[in-house]
Design a protein around this motif. Structure first.
Motif, PDB file in Angstrom:
ATOM      1  N   ILE A 119       7.161   6.843  -7.471  1.00 46.03           N
ATOM      2  CA  ILE A 119       8.034   6.423  -8.515  1.00 46.03           C
ATOM      3  C   ILE A 119       9.536   6.861  -8.424  1.00 46.03           C
ATOM      4  CG2 ILE A 119       6.103   6.406 -10.319  1.00 46.03           C
ATOM      5  CD1 ILE A 119       6.865   9.146 -11.266  1.00 46.03           C
ATOM      6  N   TRP A 149       8.300   0.992 -10.602  1.00 43.06           N
ATOM      7  CA  TRP A 149       7.289   2.201 -10.630  1.00 43.06           C
ATOM      8  C   TRP A 149       6.098   1.641 -10.321  1.00 43.06           C
ATOM      9  CZ3 TRP A 149       9.259   6.401 -13.257  1.00 43.06           C
ATOM     10  CH2 TRP A 149      10.357   6.109 -13.856  1.00 43.06           C
ATOM     11  N   VAL A 189      -2.292  12.459 -13.432  1.00 41.12           N
ATOM     12  CA  VAL A 189      -2.126  12.302 -11.902  1.00 41.12           C
ATOM     13  C   VAL A 189      -1.541  13.450 -11.174  1.00 41.12           C
ATOM     14  CG1 VAL A 189      -0.666  10.460 -10.568  1.00 41.12           C
ATOM     15  CG2 VAL A 189      -1.585   9.671 -12.590  1.00 41.12           C
ATOM     16  N   THR A 211      -3.139   5.575 -15.812  1.00 44.59           N
ATOM     17  CA  THR A 211      -2.311   7.048 -15.832  1.00 44.59           C
ATOM     18  C   THR A 211      -2.249   7.675 -17.368  1.00 44.59           C
ATOM     19  OG1 THR A 211      -0.198   6.373 -15.754  1.00 44.59           O
ATOM     20  CG2 THR A 211      -1.209   6.282 -13.551  1.00 44.59           C
ATOM     21  N   VAL A 225       0.052   0.475 -15.328  1.00 45.40           N
ATOM     22  CA  VAL A 225       0.457   1.887 -15.173  1.00 45.40           C
ATOM     23  C   VAL A 225      -0.031   2.542 -16.229  1.00 45.40           C
ATOM     24  CG1 VAL A 225       2.215   3.378 -14.607  1.00 45.40           C
ATOM     25  CG2 VAL A 225       2.269   1.299 -13.461  1.00 45.40           C
ATOM     26  N   VAL A 272       1.766   2.524  -8.778  1.00 50.15           N
ATOM     27  CA  VAL A 272       0.863   3.324  -8.987  1.00 50.15           C
ATOM     28  C   VAL A 272      -0.556   2.401  -7.942  1.00 50.15           C
ATOM     29  CG1 VAL A 272      -1.343   4.092 -10.494  1.00 50.15           C
ATOM     30  CG2 VAL A 272       0.989   4.373 -11.030  1.00 50.15           C
ATOM     31  N   PRO A 317      -5.523   8.294  -9.310  1.00 51.36           N
ATOM     32  CA  PRO A 317      -4.322   7.552  -8.709  1.00 51.36           C
ATOM     33  C   PRO A 317      -3.199   8.085  -8.164  1.00 51.36           C
ATOM     34  CG  PRO A 317      -5.088   7.046 -11.207  1.00 51.36           C
ATOM     35  CD  PRO A 317      -5.778   8.266 -10.806  1.00 51.36           C
ATOM     36  N   ILE A 368       2.008  12.750  -6.856  1.00 50.70           N
ATOM     37  CA  ILE A 368       3.227  12.131  -7.440  1.00 50.70           C
ATOM     38  C   ILE A 368       4.331  12.027  -6.270  1.00 50.70           C
ATOM     39  CG2 ILE A 368       5.017  12.168  -8.960  1.00 50.70           C
ATOM     40  CD1 ILE A 368       3.079  13.504 -10.918  1.00 50.70           C
ATOM     41  N   MET A 403       5.498  11.913 -15.109  1.00 48.99           N
ATOM     42  CA  MET A 403       4.133  11.865 -14.815  1.00 48.99           C
ATOM     43  C   MET A 403       3.445  12.809 -14.672  1.00 48.99           C
ATOM     44  SD  MET A 403       2.175   9.353 -13.604  1.00 48.99           S
ATOM     45  CE  MET A 403       3.204   7.574 -13.183  1.00 48.99           C
ATOM     46  N   CYS A 453       2.062  -2.299 -10.702  1.00 49.86           N
ATOM     47  CA  CYS A 453       3.507  -1.944 -11.097  1.00 49.86           C
ATOM     48  C   CYS A 453       4.013  -2.402 -12.377  1.00 49.86           C
ATOM     49  CB  CYS A 453       4.309  -2.379  -9.858  1.00 49.86           C
ATOM     50  SG  CYS A 453       4.231  -4.229  -9.685  1.00 49.86           S
ATOM     51  N   THR A 464     -10.817   4.531 -13.920  1.00 55.03           N
ATOM     52  CA  THR A 464     -10.286   4.506 -12.626  1.00 55.03           C
ATOM     53  C   THR A 464     -11.811   4.335 -11.938  1.00 55.03           C
ATOM     54  OG1 THR A 464      -8.419   5.850 -13.115  1.00 55.03           O
ATOM     55  CG2 THR A 464      -9.622   6.074 -10.633  1.00 55.03           C
ATOM     56  N   ALA A 481       0.862   8.226  -7.759  1.00 53.69           N
ATOM     57  CA  ALA A 481       2.289   7.667  -8.439  1.00 53.69           C
ATOM     58  C   ALA A 481       3.309   7.505  -7.283  1.00 53.69           C
ATOM     59  CB  ALA A 481       2.629   8.364  -9.531  1.00 53.69           C
TER      60      ALA A 481
END
Length: 196
Positions: free
Chosen positions: A73, A59, A86, A45, A41, A61, A69, A89, A81, A36, A18, A71
């Motif tokens: 989703i 999905w 992460v 993650t 992803v 990110v 990151p 979310i 997740m 995506c 990251t 998410a």
């Protein structure tokens, strides 16, 4: 054969990936990265789910310029997740054909990148969008002042350079495949059919 490496990667590996991506985004004047597809992803993650087999589940990110990151989703993936590194979310109750995460994605991008942000998206060879083209158009309409810029080189260059952990896992898989090929002559003989 090399010893069995542990499944997955430690948080430090995802932090390294990251941070490297964020440095490259900043160098290119991009505000965030949007991915995506399953490989991207998972790369950022560690998210692993069989739901990737369903074409009705998008999905998303987002990698901001700083921090972990984010998410965006379907609600059905929230608990899985949460098992990754992460923390942010954001979910919606999918499937919801009239707005399958598009408005949530648009508002998150505006929050992260600003109304006139420059969003990196992998757009080159061997990439694809895992969302309906109609939803991609809706996203553009909802973020009309943003620019979507090809960031294929960011993701590709990161994935081309393997860490020691990635090399160890690749080496282990290569050993398994090599052993399997060495064992083939003892299992096959001339004249056998493919079914046999």
């Amino acid at each position: 054969m090399s010893p069995l490496p542990p499944r997955g990667f430690p948080v430090g590996e995802y932090e390294r990936r990251t941070t490297s991506a964020q440095t490259m985004l900043a160098q290119r004047g991009l505000s965030a990265l949007l991915v995506c597809t399953e490989p991207e992803v998972r790369y950022f993650t560690g998210f692993f789910t069989p739901f990737w087999q369903s074409p009705t589940r998008p999905w998303f990110v987002i990698l901001p310029l700083e921090g972990r990151p984010i998410a965006v989703i379907p609600g059905i993936g929230g608990s899985t997740m949460r098992e990754t590194w992460v923390q942010d979310i954001r979910t919606w109750p999918a499937p919801r054909p009239h707005d399958d995460g598009v408005s949530l994605l648009a508002s998150t991008l505006k929050e992260v990148a600003g109304a006139e942000g420059r969003i990196g998206v992998p757009m080159g060879h061997e990439t694809h969008l895992r969302m309906p083209l109609a939803d991609w158009e809706r996203l553009h309409a909802a973020t009309a002042d943003m620019l979507y810029i090809d960031a294929t080189d960011v993701v590709r260059s990161l994935r081309m350079r393997k860490s020691a952990l990635e090399i160890a896992k690749t080496s282990h898989v290569c050993d398994i495949v090599s052993d399997a090929f060495e064992g083939l002559p003892g299992l096959l003989s001339a004249g056998m059919t493919e079914r046999e």
